[in-house]
Scaffold this motif. Structure first.
Motif, PDB file in Angstrom:
ATOM      1  N   UNK A  18      53.729  68.313  54.199  1.00  0.00           N
ATOM      2  CA  UNK A  18      52.298  68.073  54.391  1.00  0.00           C
ATOM      3  C   UNK A  18      51.651  67.571  53.104  1.00  0.00           C
ATOM      4  N   UNK A  19      52.019  68.160  51.999  1.00  0.00           N
ATOM      5  CA  UNK A  19      51.478  67.687  50.713  1.00  0.00           C
ATOM      6  C   UNK A  19      51.916  66.259  50.419  1.00  0.00           C
ATOM      7  N   UNK A  20      53.187  65.974  50.716  1.00  0.00           N
ATOM      8  CA  UNK A  20      53.682  64.619  50.495  1.00  0.00           C
ATOM      9  C   UNK A  20      52.944  63.608  51.368  1.00  0.00           C
ATOM     10  N   UNK A  21      52.457  64.063  52.520  1.00  0.00           N
ATOM     11  CA  UNK A  21      51.729  63.188  53.435  1.00  0.00           C
ATOM     12  C   UNK A  21      50.247  63.088  53.100  1.00  0.00           C
ATOM     13  N   UNK A  22      49.788  63.817  52.081  1.00  0.00           N
ATOM     14  CA  UNK A  22      48.398  63.704  51.641  1.00  0.00           C
ATOM     15  C   UNK A  22      47.475  64.817  52.063  1.00  0.00           C
ATOM     16  N   UNK A  23      47.998  65.824  52.753  1.00  0.00           N
ATOM     17  CA  UNK A  23      47.160  66.965  53.127  1.00  0.00           C
ATOM     18  C   UNK A  23      46.888  67.836  51.904  1.00  0.00           C
ATOM     19  N   UNK A  24      45.719  68.447  51.869  1.00  0.00           N
ATOM     20  CA  UNK A  24      45.413  69.481  50.882  1.00  0.00           C
ATOM     21  C   UNK A  24      45.831  70.805  51.498  1.00  0.00           C
ATOM     22  N   UNK A  25      46.930  71.350  51.009  1.00  0.00           N
ATOM     23  CA  UNK A  25      47.576  72.472  51.680  1.00  0.00           C
ATOM     24  C   UNK A  25      47.462  73.742  50.851  1.00  0.00           C
ATOM     25  N   UNK A  26      47.118  74.833  51.531  1.00  0.00           N
ATOM     26  CA  UNK A  26      47.227  76.173  50.963  1.00  0.00           C
ATOM     27  C   UNK A  26      48.211  76.958  51.810  1.00  0.00           C
ATOM     28  N   UNK A  27      49.130  77.623  51.158  1.00  0.00           N
ATOM     29  CA  UNK A  27      50.076  78.461  51.871  1.00  0.00           C
ATOM     30  C   UNK A  27      49.787  79.930  51.625  1.00  0.00           C
TER      31      UNK A  27
END
Length: 332
Positions: A18-27
């Protein structure tokens, strides 16, 4: 995007892709980590850091994929966390719920609340979790079958499932494979699941559960085992070890009627514990009907081989083992 279970087998891959796809991700995960917020869902309050955000997508991948948990513990682990998401779900939040292809149990539906309609408490609790996620949030349900590491390098955060079968085969704790040799055994990689989830996150919700697998191109049980041993033996030969012969196959009826009753009095306590653990796999190695795939994945043999090759590289002390005699003294 918020991903629960972000340090688990599926969650790690979803976060990275998801990060590689440009999403701002929190896990987040129960223990947290360098890249994940610590949150024991249902046991501790929602962390302020998560409450401060407005989430477009929540991917709920947190679960305890243990087939033999007591019923209440399975519900606490797999159903209650769905309700714990409530404070984080806004009016425009799209919830994607990661379930299992086997949540439909023995009757082919998740609607039954009767435990006897399922093979184990994991299926039963995941069926209820699906119902809860759809009722509360109108969630999109994603159902993967057996999961192995990603296709490119076989990386996975934890070795379970088919890896347990492989370990038992090389150490001699499993003398034969138990199942129907032609039974369709669906296997997907973590990256297959992540690709599916990200497509859904980008394009919108689905009314029907999304079931991953190879469908008509699924491997039979023999094909899965042959792929595992092909990858293992390539590694063994390259490392200077003799290749192993693939153990034989017996049907569940043969196993329970002839093999196990005669051998059981002679087995060590360790062997008996391993048999109990591996017995949970038998229903999935004997499935008569396909699981109803509607999200096609690529070559399953390639995914299995990449996974076992990576397992061997990371667990060489096991991969180079030679099966020991199955029966022996308790001290063996």
């Amino acid at each position: 995007m918020l991903v629960t279970g972000a340090t688990g087998v599926v969650g790690v891959e979803i976060v990275e892709r998801a990060r590689a796809a440009g999403w701002l991700v929190t896990g987040c995960s129960s223990r947290g980590g360098a890249d994940a917020v610590a949150w024991r869902m249902c046991e501790t309050p929602v962390p302020e850091r998560l409450l401060a955000e407005s989430w477009d997508v929540i991917v709920h991948a947190a679960a305890r994929p243990r087939w033999n948990l007591p019923a209440q513990e399975a519900k606490d682990s797999n159903v209650a966390p769905v309700a714990a998401l409530q404070p984080l779900v806004g009016s425009s939040t799209h919830v994607i719920h990661i379930s299992t292809a086997y949540a439909t149990g023995l009757r082919g539906t998740t609607q039954s609340t009767d435990l006897t309609d399922y093979r184990n408490t994991y299926e039963w609790s995941k069926a209820e979790a699906e119902r809860e996620a759809v009722r509360r949030y109108g969630a999109t349900v994603v159902r993967p079958p057996l999961v192995v590491g990603r296709r490119s390098d076989g990386m996975v955060s934890r070795y379970s499932g088919l890896y347990t079968v492989m370990q038992s085969g090389v150490t001699g704790l499993l003398p034969v494979f138990i199942g129907e040799v032609d039974a369709p055994v669906e296997v997907v990689s973590t990256c297959d699941i992540a690709d599916c989830v990200l497509h859904i996150a980008a394009t919108g919700g689905r009314d029907e559960p999304v079931v991953l697998g190879a469908g008509e191109r699924a491997l039979g049980l023999r094909g899965v085992i042959d792929s595992m041993y092909l990858a293992l033996n390539r590694w063994r030969v390259a490392a200077g070890h003799e290749p192993l012969e693939t153990p034989g196959f017996v049907t569940p009826e043969q196993w329970y009627r002839f093999y196990l009753p005669f051998a059981k009095p002679h087995l060590t306590s360790r062997q008996l514990r391993q048999i109990d653990l591996l017995s949970e796999f038998i229903p999935y190695m004997s499935v008569a009907e396909p699981i109803g795939v509607n999200w096609q994945v690529d070559d399953p043999a390639g995914a299995v081989q990449a996974a076992i090759a990576a397992w061997a590289e990371r667990r060489p002390h096991l991969a180079k083992s030679s099966p020991r005699p199955w029966m022996g003294e308790e001290a063996a």
